[in-house]
Design a protein around this motif. Structure first.
Motif, PDB file in Angstrom:
ATOM      1  N   ILE A  69       0.672  -1.534   0.294  1.00  0.00           N
ATOM      2  CA  ILE A  69      -0.240  -0.388   0.150  1.00  0.00           C
ATOM      3  C   ILE A  69       1.017   1.402  -0.062  1.00  0.00           C
ATOM      4  O   ILE A  69       1.397   1.426   0.958  1.00  0.00           O
ATOM      5  N   SER A  70       0.447   1.817  -1.253  1.00  0.00           N
ATOM      6  CA  SER A  70       1.856   3.343  -1.538  1.00  0.00           C
ATOM      7  C   SER A  70       1.801   4.182  -0.802  1.00  0.00           C
ATOM      8  O   SER A  70      -0.063   4.574  -0.450  1.00  0.00           O
ATOM      9  N   PRO A  71       3.084   4.573   0.547  1.00  0.00           N
ATOM     10  CA  PRO A  71       2.057   6.138   1.540  1.00  0.00           C
ATOM     11  C   PRO A  71       1.536   6.803   0.800  1.00  0.00           C
ATOM     12  O   PRO A  71       0.838   8.285   0.892  1.00  0.00           O
ATOM     13  N   PHE A  72       1.731   7.686  -0.876  1.00  0.00           N
ATOM     14  CA  PHE A  72       1.132   9.010  -1.528  1.00  0.00           C
ATOM     15  C   PHE A  72      -0.325   8.546  -1.387  1.00  0.00           C
ATOM     16  O   PHE A  72      -0.886  10.288  -1.072  1.00  0.00           O
ATOM     17  N   LEU A  73      -1.399   7.227  -0.676  1.00  0.00           N
ATOM     18  CA  LEU A  73      -2.374   8.125  -0.773  1.00  0.00           C
ATOM     19  C   LEU A  73      -2.632   8.433   0.524  1.00  0.00           C
ATOM     20  O   LEU A  73      -3.773   9.127   1.125  1.00  0.00           O
ATOM     21  N   GLY A  74      -1.861   8.549   1.272  1.00  0.00           N
ATOM     22  CA  GLY A  74      -2.063   9.816   2.689  1.00  0.00           C
ATOM     23  C   GLY A  74      -1.725  11.603   2.392  1.00  0.00           C
ATOM     24  O   GLY A  74      -2.507  11.674   3.285  1.00  0.00           O
ATOM     25  N   ASN A  75      -1.575  11.879   1.162  1.00  0.00           N
ATOM     26  CA  ASN A  75      -1.633  12.629   0.406  1.00  0.00           C
ATOM     27  C   ASN A  75      -3.465  13.139   0.305  1.00  0.00           C
ATOM     28  O   ASN A  75      -3.672  14.366  -0.233  1.00  0.00           O
ATOM     29  N   LEU A  76      -4.352  12.332  -0.171  1.00  0.00           N
ATOM     30  CA  LEU A  76      -5.602  11.698  -0.336  1.00  0.00           C
ATOM     31  C   LEU A  76      -6.749  12.851   0.676  1.00  0.00           C
ATOM     32  O   LEU A  76      -7.308  12.674   1.495  1.00  0.00           O
ATOM     33  N   SER A  77      -6.342  14.270   0.916  1.00  0.00           N
ATOM     34  CA  SER A  77      -6.578  15.021   2.696  1.00  0.00           C
ATOM     35  C   SER A  77      -8.212  14.538   3.030  1.00  0.00           C
ATOM     36  O   SER A  77      -8.983  14.608   4.010  1.00  0.00           O
ATOM     37  N   ASN A  78      -9.424  14.309   0.738  1.00  0.00           N
ATOM     38  CA  ASN A  78     -10.619  14.376   1.427  1.00  0.00           C
ATOM     39  C   ASN A  78     -11.302  13.112   1.068  1.00  0.00           C
ATOM     40  O   ASN A  78     -12.303  12.998   1.146  1.00  0.00           O
ATOM     41  N   LEU A  79     -10.529  11.752   1.765  1.00  0.00           N
ATOM     42  CA  LEU A  79     -11.135  10.639   1.535  1.00  0.00           C
ATOM     43  C   LEU A  79     -11.623  10.411   2.280  1.00  0.00           C
ATOM     44  O   LEU A  79     -11.242  10.381   3.953  1.00  0.00           O
ATOM     45  N   THR A  80     -12.561   9.343   2.397  1.00  0.00           N
ATOM     46  CA  THR A  80     -13.494  10.035   3.619  1.00  0.00           C
ATOM     47  C   THR A  80     -13.956   7.798   3.590  1.00  0.00           C
ATOM     48  O   THR A  80     -14.392   7.544   4.872  1.00  0.00           O
ATOM     49  N   ILE A  81     -13.713   7.239   2.411  1.00  0.00           N
ATOM     50  CA  ILE A  81     -13.431   6.221   1.748  1.00  0.00           C
ATOM     51  C   ILE A  81     -12.190   5.221   1.414  1.00  0.00           C
ATOM     52  O   ILE A  81     -12.368   6.224   0.528  1.00  0.00           O
ATOM     53  N   LEU A  82     -12.020   4.338   2.478  1.00  0.00           N
ATOM     54  CA  LEU A  82     -11.141   3.661   1.925  1.00  0.00           C
ATOM     55  C   LEU A  82     -11.138   1.982   1.829  1.00  0.00           C
ATOM     56  O   LEU A  82     -11.136   1.558   2.873  1.00  0.00           O
ATOM     57  N   HIS A  83     -11.438   1.539   0.450  1.00  0.00           N
ATOM     58  CA  HIS A  83     -11.360  -0.213   0.922  1.00  0.00           C
ATOM     59  C   HIS A  83     -10.773  -0.443  -0.465  1.00  0.00           C
ATOM     60  O   HIS A  83     -10.498   0.107  -1.491  1.00  0.00           O
ATOM     61  N   LEU A  84      -9.654  -1.476  -0.074  1.00  0.00           N
ATOM     62  CA  LEU A  84      -8.270  -2.174  -0.519  1.00  0.00           C
ATOM     63  C   LEU A  84      -8.681  -3.628  -0.123  1.00  0.00           C
ATOM     64  O   LEU A  84      -7.527  -3.961  -0.355  1.00  0.00           O
ATOM     65  N   ASN A  85      -9.691  -4.474   0.688  1.00  0.00           N
ATOM     66  CA  ASN A  85      -9.559  -5.235   1.334  1.00  0.00           C
ATOM     67  C   ASN A  85     -10.482  -6.334  -0.023  1.00  0.00           C
ATOM     68  O   ASN A  85      -9.793  -6.350  -1.369  1.00  0.00           O
ATOM     69  N   GLU A  86      -9.146  -7.722   0.154  1.00  0.00           N
ATOM     70  CA  GLU A  86      -9.310  -8.802  -1.099  1.00  0.00           C
ATOM     71  C   GLU A  86      -8.405  -8.343  -1.602  1.00  0.00           C
ATOM     72  O   GLU A  86      -9.363  -8.195  -3.710  1.00  0.00           O
ATOM     73  N   ASN A  87      -7.994  -8.024  -1.767  1.00  0.00           N
ATOM     74  CA  ASN A  87      -6.824  -8.400  -2.884  1.00  0.00           C
ATOM     75  C   ASN A  87      -5.077  -9.324  -2.750  1.00  0.00           C
ATOM     76  O   ASN A  87      -5.172 -10.097  -1.486  1.00  0.00           O
ATOM     77  N   GLN A  88      -4.318  -8.486  -3.275  1.00  0.00           N
ATOM     78  CA  GLN A  88      -2.855  -9.890  -2.684  1.00  0.00           C
ATOM     79  C   GLN A  88      -1.830  -8.597  -2.128  1.00  0.00           C
ATOM     80  O   GLN A  88      -0.553  -8.850  -3.177  1.00  0.00           O
ATOM     81  N   LEU A  89      -2.305  -7.328  -1.237  1.00  0.00           N
ATOM     82  CA  LEU A  89      -0.962  -6.073  -1.513  1.00  0.00           C
ATOM     83  C   LEU A  89      -0.046  -7.108  -0.346  1.00  0.00           C
ATOM     84  O   LEU A  89      -1.012  -7.453   1.144  1.00  0.00           O
TER      85      LEU A  89
END
Length: 807
Positions: free
Chosen positions: A361-381
């Motif tokens: 999971i890339s740290p860049f997702l932390g830049n998305l300051s308006n994010l209210t929902i983040l679903h990354l489940n059921e992958n091969q991360l």
């Protein structure tokens, strides 16, 4: 609400006054005609009012007399003719059958939306020749749309949405050349879209969603050059997306979701430069996401989930700078999560779950300051959860479950003060649970199950006052539970099974009074059952087996009217033989002397008797095992069918069910045997026990309950060791089988395990039973039921997403 405001400047003469001049002026004739027209309209409106339900008539109390221009909901023109009838959201109940449309020749708009009108739309509505706006939406109107509506040549807005209209869309609507808005969504319309709608050259907004329309998306829709909104979602359209839709250059919103569309996502959609919303989810679209979608610079909402899309997530999505919602979940996308997504500064909802995404999971997702929902489940991360996710201060839902994440749970997650749902289950997370999670006081669901977490449960969890679900099962947690549960007043589900927890069960585990599911089996808990459980009347499932719990079992539990399953075996209980719960309905059908016999017999055998509104006639909790009984005291032909229907229903709900039938005569015995095979009963499923009389029947019930509840200590120890050894392996097999069902994820499988139990029990459970006892959707419950009952469905190859192999 606008009232009639136009007044005539002169007064009308009294009917009984002086005689009129022998020759009347033209204005006198005009005034008399206006009065006659006004009274005609008033009479028609009063007739309709009288046909409505009494409460509706009260709401229209201002409707009295012969001057409707002063009535609520009406407007008139200079000649005092009614031009606007607006009673939207008035709570009216009744039909349109007594509304004489031909009595309103000057009516320009009719709005009766958001009421409780039922019945049909009369064909006489075609007499409203000057009507420009017709809104009958959000009622309960039925049957077909009258083709006479096509005669309303000046109509600009037609809204019949959210009713129960059936049959086809009438072709006559194609004659409404001035129409700009056509809303027919939320009905039960069928057939194909008539080609005559392609003649509506003025149409701006066409919404036909949520019907039963079939066929391909017609090419003639490409002729509607002024169209800005096209909603065809939630129908049964099939075939590819028509290329003529690429001609709709003014289109802002396009919804084709929840159909049976096939083929690829066409590149020509990239030509729709004004598009802000594109919904293609829940179809059977395949292939990669086309590069030309990257040209849709105005796009704010892109939803492509639940298709068969393949390939990587394209980097060009990072150029869609206005994007607020991106749904790509439930596809077959692979590769990395592109760093370019980190440029989507307005993004509030990102769902990439149920794909084949790899790497970390890339740290860049932390830049998305308006994010209210983040679903990354059921992958091969892989790899750790980045600390940077703790920067997402607006986040309300975070799902990372069913991946291969390792390392510790970052303490920075404690900064997510708006978080309500956190799923980290089914990974390989290790070390202790950080105390900082207890700072997320807005949490309602916390699932950390099926990891390698160690140490004790943080005491800070006592701060999670909004928590409804806490799942920590299948970890390596140890030590006593030290946090106070008095503050957890919303708790409904608590799952602590398969850990190494010690000490007493939390005394205030049911402080909320709302607890429904409590599982703490396969730990090292000792001491008594918490007293708060005695009054925990909402309990549905309890699993406390395989601990070292003690106390008088007959005094530990209360009355649980909703209880489906309780497992207490392999503990160190003592005292009375157990608890007998008798159905209040069954009790009231019996003779008082028989109830007295049962009460005395139970007391003599050290059972405590409770009267409870339960589905079986009796439930015995004996030796930690729940055994259910049906006792038929008077078998005759009238009760045969209801009895076997009841047996079929209850045998799917209770693992241990017996049916005791009193058969005092040869004739009743023959009737029972004949009926047993007639209704297709399987031997031993459940066990039927025939007896000769009432007393023998109940004695047999107690004997069965005692024999099922008694287990030699050595057998307990042997079985306990074997179960502990196999528990992890069994859970792995369980997950493999359940997740082989299309659409069923690991957290769904765990929910089924906690609520229903074994694969065998799930296989027997009906769709309704699954819905009643889990939070699975109706679609998933239907799929599970079909999987175990439909051989064709079962034999088709299933993909296990977690291992990418055909099972």
């Amino acid at each position: 609400m606008m009232h009639g405001s136009v007044r005539l400047a002169h007064a009308y003469g009294d009917e009984g006054g002086s005689k009129a001049p022998s020759s009347a002026s033209p204005s006198d004739y005009t005034n008399k005609a206006k009065v006659a027209e006004e009274r005609k309209e008033a009479k028609a409106l009063l007739k309709w009012k009288a046909s409505l339900h009494s409460e509706s008539q009260y709401l229209l109390s201002s409707w009295a007399g012969s001057t409707p221009c002063n009535w609520v909901g009406l407007n008139c023109d200079q000649s005092r003719s009614v031009t606007h009838l607006n009673l939207s959201r008035y709570g009216l109940k009744g039909t349109l059958h007594n509304l004489s449309f031909q009595s309103f020749p000057s009516l320009l708009s009719l709005d009766l939306s958001y009421n409780s009108l039922f019945g049909t739309i009369l064909s006489s509505i075609g007499h409203l020749s000057k009507l420009s706006a017709l809104d009958l939406s959000d009622n309960q109107l039925t049957e077909r749309i009258p083709f006479e509506i096509g005669e309303l040549s000046t109509l600009r807005k037609l809204d019949l949405s959210s009713n129960n209209l059936t049959s086809v869309i009438p072709a006559s609507l194609g004659k409404l050349s001035d129409l700009t808005i056509l809303y027919l969504y939320g009905n039960q319309l069928s057939g194909s879209i008539p080609q005559e709608l392609g003649m509506l050259s003025s149409l701006n907004d066409l919404e036909l969603s949520s019907n039963n329309l079939i066929g391909v998306i017609p090419a003639f829709l490409g002729n509607l050059s002024k169209l800005t909104t096209l909603y065809l979602d939630e129908n049964q359209f099939s075939g590819p997306i028509s290329q003529e839709l690429g001609m709709l250059s003014s289109l802002n919103d396009l919804a084709l979701s929840s159909n049976n569309l096939t083929g690829i996502i066409p590149a020509f959609l990239g030509n729709l430069s004004k598009l802000t919303t594109l919904y293609l989810y829940e179809n059977q679209l395949s292939g990669p996401i086309p590069k030309k979608l990257g040209m849709l610079s105005s796009l704010s909402d892109l939803e492509l989930s639940s298709n068969n899309l393949i390939g990587p997530i394209p980097t060009f999505i990072g150029n869609l700078s206005n994007l607020t919602t991106l749904y790509l979940d439930k596809n077959q996308l692979s590769g990395l999560i592109p760093q370019e997504l980190g440029k989507l500064s307005f993004l509030s909802d990102l769902q990439l779950s149920s794909n084949y995404l790899i790497d970390g999971i890339s740290p860049f997702l932390g830049n998305l300051s308006n994010l209210t929902i983040l679903h990354l489940n059921e992958n091969q991360l892989l790899g750790p959860i980045p600390q940077e996710l703790g920067m997402l201060s607006s986040l309300s839902r975070l799902k990372l479950s069913l991946n291969n994440l390792i390392g510790v749970i970052p303490t920075s997650l404690g900064n997510l003060s708006s978080l309500t749902i956190l799923y980290l289950d089914q990974n390989q997370l290790s070390s202790s649970i950080p105390q900082e999670l207890g700072m997320i006081t807005s949490l309602s669901v916390l699932d950390l199950s099926s990891n390698n977490l160690t140490s004790t449960i943080p005491t800070s969890f006592e701060n999670l006052v909004k928590l409804t679900t806490l799942k920590l099962f299948m970890n390596k947690l140890s030590g006593p539970i030290l946090f106070e549960m008095n503050n957890l007043t919303q708790l409904k589900n608590l799952a602590l099974s398969y850990n190494h927890l010690t000490g007493h069960l939390p005394e205030n585990v049911c402080a909320s009074g709302l607890l429904e599911n409590f599982t703490a089996n396969d730990n090292h808990f000792n001491g008594p059952i918490p007293k708060s459980l005695r009054n925990c009347s909402n309990l549905v499932r309890v699993r406390l087996q395989a601990n070292q719990l003690t106390e008088n079992i007959g005094e530990s539990f209360g009355v649980y009217p909703h209880l489906v399953y309780m497992e207490l075996s392999y503990n160190k209980f003592f005292g009375s033989s157990g608890v007998c719960m008798m159905s209040t309905t069954w009790r009231d059908e019996q003779h008082p002397s028989y109830i007295n016999f049962i009460s005395s017999f139970l007391s003599a055998n050290s059972f405590r008797l409770n009267f409870v509104p339960i589905a079986p006639d009796f439930i015995f909790n004996c030796g930690g095992l729940s055994v259910a009984f049906i006792l038929m005291t008077n078998l005759d032909r009238k009760c045969i069918s209801p009895m076997f229907s009841r047996v079929q229903k209850l045998k799917g709900q209770f693992a241990h069910l017996y049916v005791v039938v009193v058969l005092p005569t040869k004739e009743k015995n023959e009737l029972f045997v004949h009926s047993y095979f007639k209704y297709g009963m399987e031997l031993g499923k459940p066990t039927f026990v025939p007896v000769e009389d009432l007393e023998m029947g109940f004695e047999k019930i107690v004997k069965i309950a005692l024999s099922r509840g008694v287990c030699k200590r050595q057998d307990v120890i042997t079985k306990l060791k074997a179960e502990r050894k196999q528990s992890v392996q069994a859970m792995d097999v369980f997950l493999r089988v359940l997740t082989s069902i299309p659409g069923i994820e690991n957290h769904d499988a765990n929910a089924l395990n906690q609520a229903i139990g074994s694969i065998e029990a799930i296989a027997k459970a009906s769709k309704e039973y699954i819905l009643q006892n889990t939070d699975l959707s109706a679609d998933k419950a239907e799929i599970i039921s079909r999987f175990f009952r439909d051989p064709n469905f079962y034999m088709s190859p299933k993909i296990n997403r977690s291992e990418k192999q055909v099972i």
